[in-house]
Design an enzyme around this catalytic site. Structure first.
Site, PDB file in Angstrom:
ATOM      1  N   SER A 183     -80.377 -78.871  27.203  1.00  0.00           N
ATOM      2  CA  SER A 183     -81.089 -77.603  27.299  1.00  0.00           C
ATOM      3  C   SER A 183     -80.258 -76.642  28.165  1.00  0.00           C
ATOM      4  O   SER A 183     -79.062 -76.480  27.929  1.00  0.00           O
ATOM      5  CB  SER A 183     -82.490 -77.846  27.866  1.00  0.00           C
ATOM      6  OG  SER A 183     -83.319 -76.728  27.731  1.00  0.00           O
ATOM      7  N   ASP A 507     -85.839 -79.225  16.755  1.00  0.00           N
ATOM      8  CA  ASP A 507     -85.894 -78.472  18.014  1.00  0.00           C
ATOM      9  C   ASP A 507     -85.766 -76.988  17.698  1.00  0.00           C
ATOM     10  O   ASP A 507     -84.757 -76.565  17.116  1.00  0.00           O
ATOM     11  CB  ASP A 507     -84.748 -78.924  18.915  1.00  0.00           C
ATOM     12  CG  ASP A 507     -84.694 -78.162  20.227  1.00  0.00           C
ATOM     13  OD1 ASP A 507     -85.662 -77.459  20.554  1.00  0.00           O
ATOM     14  OD2 ASP A 507     -83.666 -78.286  20.933  1.00  0.00           O
ATOM     15  N   HIS A 532     -85.736 -81.834  21.033  1.00  0.00           N
ATOM     16  CA  HIS A 532     -84.954 -81.331  22.157  1.00  0.00           C
ATOM     17  C   HIS A 532     -84.165 -82.453  22.840  1.00  0.00           C
ATOM     18  O   HIS A 532     -84.730 -83.347  23.446  1.00  0.00           O
ATOM     19  CB  HIS A 532     -85.891 -80.636  23.145  1.00  0.00           C
ATOM     20  CG  HIS A 532     -85.234 -79.579  23.981  1.00  0.00           C
ATOM     21  ND1 HIS A 532     -84.434 -78.587  23.455  1.00  0.00           N
ATOM     22  CD2 HIS A 532     -85.255 -79.355  25.324  1.00  0.00           C
ATOM     23  CE1 HIS A 532     -84.014 -77.792  24.427  1.00  0.00           C
ATOM     24  NE2 HIS A 532     -84.483 -78.242  25.570  1.00  0.00           N
TER      25      HIS A 532
END
Length: 591
Positions: A183, A507, A532
């Site tokens: 991320s 995601d 994710h």
């Protein structure tokens, strides 16, 4: 004259034997989405390193010569490190949260470290967790919350690891440094490799949307995130098209119900609100708050749309069920919005949102003005539900004579004082300064609401509102939407090397990621079954049903082994000198 003859022995990777690629070693009893039975912070030692608050200026930060440094926390696991044999360092770039979350969930590092003989280090991002440069209520304390300052912190941690033990370091001067991040941490990892190539040999940048900014060429599709979430809630993502269609139909019906006393009673009962739903009036717009509350759940569930129960998206505090989007779609699959009464439609929407907001099953009611991340150890993150603001609703007469004013809950918080006083990191602040990721939603291509002039002034939901006024009101700052493009790399990555960008197609962030190979060493991995940064998580028995997940992890280990081998080759003494007069050869130092 004595003439030196330089003999260079070139070692080409293409002619060298391929490196042995270790396989992962899962931990018995440990499952991908939980911390039960898994190694984590309880296995590590905790350390602190003094860092400068401002790495890039010589004047005292905030004009205070008595306070120019802070302590940065990092975790270390060294039981498997083969230092004398040149074992590498696995280095995690901390995100916008307590670093303990990543120590406890980054299974790729844990499952690979023993076979690589690696030292593992997780460094905390400044202003998050326990790495606090300033005490609360220090004016201007967030001025040094930038990605550039954080990367400089990480560079100093790596330099500290390389220092000999006699100088207080870890003696890793002979080790390859392999970076990891997911991320925002993955974005940092990629940018760090480009800005500090001397410090790290290669990085795994998982679910790293480094191309989710404006002004890029080709441009970023601002609707990509909303469309990604919508895909998850449709047949293409493993759910049903009825789910997305019923949600799209439900939003305006929530607002319509809010225009009458009977409708508000129905909203309160169907959504099980903790307080009665109020008429739209100055400072209150409860129907819109319900709408935003219900919308926000889908963003987060899409990021955590894993095939097994997982606590990662819930900050390790509770579990989302396996395939949470599909679970949330189940009640919406049982109805048809074109014929269902409001009561049934609203109950299905509430049950769907409750998969996120009531994943423990213990919530007696829902506070529509309160978001769960406010209760969590971390402040708002890049993975927090998105919140939009709208102009005041159109005034409409209702039987109680109520008047319309105020607006929906803003997406960036409110009040400079209460937001900045804590001096803790917040993604809202980072978004409002340099991480300005544009989002649009509410078009015909997604399942979200867009004002059509019925309840709110008509809006072009394909146009992006940068939110400068909200940033100024909330944080006292003005966004620089061009900064990530100009200062951090944009799409011009020709000089980059040794980066693996991985993206799960479930995601919603993947639309801002690197989805194709850019060179022989800047590589893209796509996981059709992945959400994710699932590839960074611990292995789970469910992975066997989705071979792309296991394949991605092994491919990443192949690149990690290649980076370690390249580092070892660079350290081989390859330069010899001899004199024309016949003097003995001398061996130069490692290159």
């Amino acid at each position: 004259n004595t003439m030196a003859v330089l003999v260079v022995v070139a070692v080409l990777l293409s002619s060298a034997a391929p490196p042995v690629v270790p396989r992962g070693q899962p931990f018995p009893g440990c499952k991908g989405g939980t911390t039960d039975g898994c190694p984590g912070t309880h296995n590590c030692s905790v350390h602190w390193l003094e860092q400068k608050i401002d790495h890039f200026n010589w004047a005292p930060p905030l004009g205070d010569a008595s306070h120019q440094t802070f302590q940065q926390r990092y975790f270390v696991f060294d039981q498997w490190w083969e230092r004398e044999a040149g074992g590498p360092v696995f280095f995690y770039f901390g995100n916008e949260d307590n670093v303990e979350l990543y120590v406890n969930h980054t299974g790729l590092m844990w499952e690979s470290a023993r076979s690589f003989g690696a030292l593992m280090v997780w460094a905390e991002h400044r202003y998050y967790g326990e790495t606090m440069p300033y005490e609360p209520h220090t004016p201007g304390c967030l001025n040094f919350l930038t990605t550039e300052q954080a990367m400089a912190d990480f560079a100093y941690v790596i330099d500290h690891l390389r220092q000999p033990a006699s100088a207080g370091g870890w003696g890793a001067s002979g080790s390859a440094i392999l970076g990891f991040g997911g991320s925002y941490g993955g974005m940092i990892a990629a940018w760090f490799r480009m800005h500090y190539p001397n410090a790290v040999d290669g990085v795994i940048a998982a679910s790293a949307p480094i191309w989710s900014f404006s002004g890029l060429d080709p441009p970023y599709d601002f609707a990509a995130f909303a469309e990604g979430t919508t895909r998850d809630a449709s047949a293409a993502g493993g759910a049903t098209d009825a789910c997305r269609a019923n949600l799209k139909a439900g939003w305006p019906r929530i607002l319509a119900a809010g225009r009458s006393a009977a409708g508000r009673d129905l909203l309160g009962a169907a959504f099980r609100t903790c307080q009665p739903v109020r008429p739209v009036a100055d400072g209150a717009d409860d129907p819109m708050a319900i709408l935003q509350w219900a919308e926000g759940a889908w963003d987060t569930m899409a990021m955590g749309n894993f095939p097994y129960a997982s606590s990662y998206i819930m900050h390790g505090l509770s579990l989302l069920p396996p395939w949470p989007i599909r679970t949330a779609c189940a009640p919406l699959d049982r109805i048809d919005a074109s014929t269902a009464p409001d009561e049934a439609l609203f109950a299905a929407m509430r049950e769907a949102a409750g998969v996120f907001y009531n994943n423990t099953g213990q919530a007696p009611c829902f506070d529509i003005h309160h978001y769960p991340e406010d209760d969590m150890a971390a402040r708002r993150k890049m993975t927090s539900p998105l919140r939009r603001s709208f102009p005041p609703p159109l005034a409409q007469r209702e039987e109680a004579g109520g008047r319309a004013a105020g607006g929906a809950k803003g997406d960036l918080g409110s009040g400079v004082g209460d937001r900045t006083a804590s001096c803790r990191g917040d993604w809202g602040y980072q978004w409002c300064t340099e991480m300005v990721q544009p989002f649009t939603r509410g078009t015909d291509r997604d399942m979200y609401f867009c004002p059509d002039g019925t309840f709110y002034p008509r809006r072009n939901c394909s146009a992006w509102d940068p939110g400068d006024e909200r940033c100024e009101a909330t944080w006292g700052v003005t966004p620089r939407p061009e900064w990530a493009r100009v200062a951090l790399g944009g799409k011009r990555l020709q000089g980059a090397s040794n980066i693996v960008f991985s993206n799960g197609l479930l995601d919603p962030w993947h639309g801002g990621g690197v989805l194709s190979n850019l060179s022989h060493s800047v590589l893209a991995v796509l996981l059709p079954s992945g959400a994710h940064h699932i590839d960074l998580m611990f292995s789970d028995p469910q992975d066997d049903l989705y071979p792309d997940i296991g394949w991605a992890r092994q491919f990443e280990r192949e690149q990690m082994a290649r980076w370690v081998a390249e580092h070892a080759l660079r350290r081989v003494p390859v330069v010899e000198t001899a004199t024309a007069a016949g003097g003995g050869p001398g061996t130069a130092g490692g290159v």
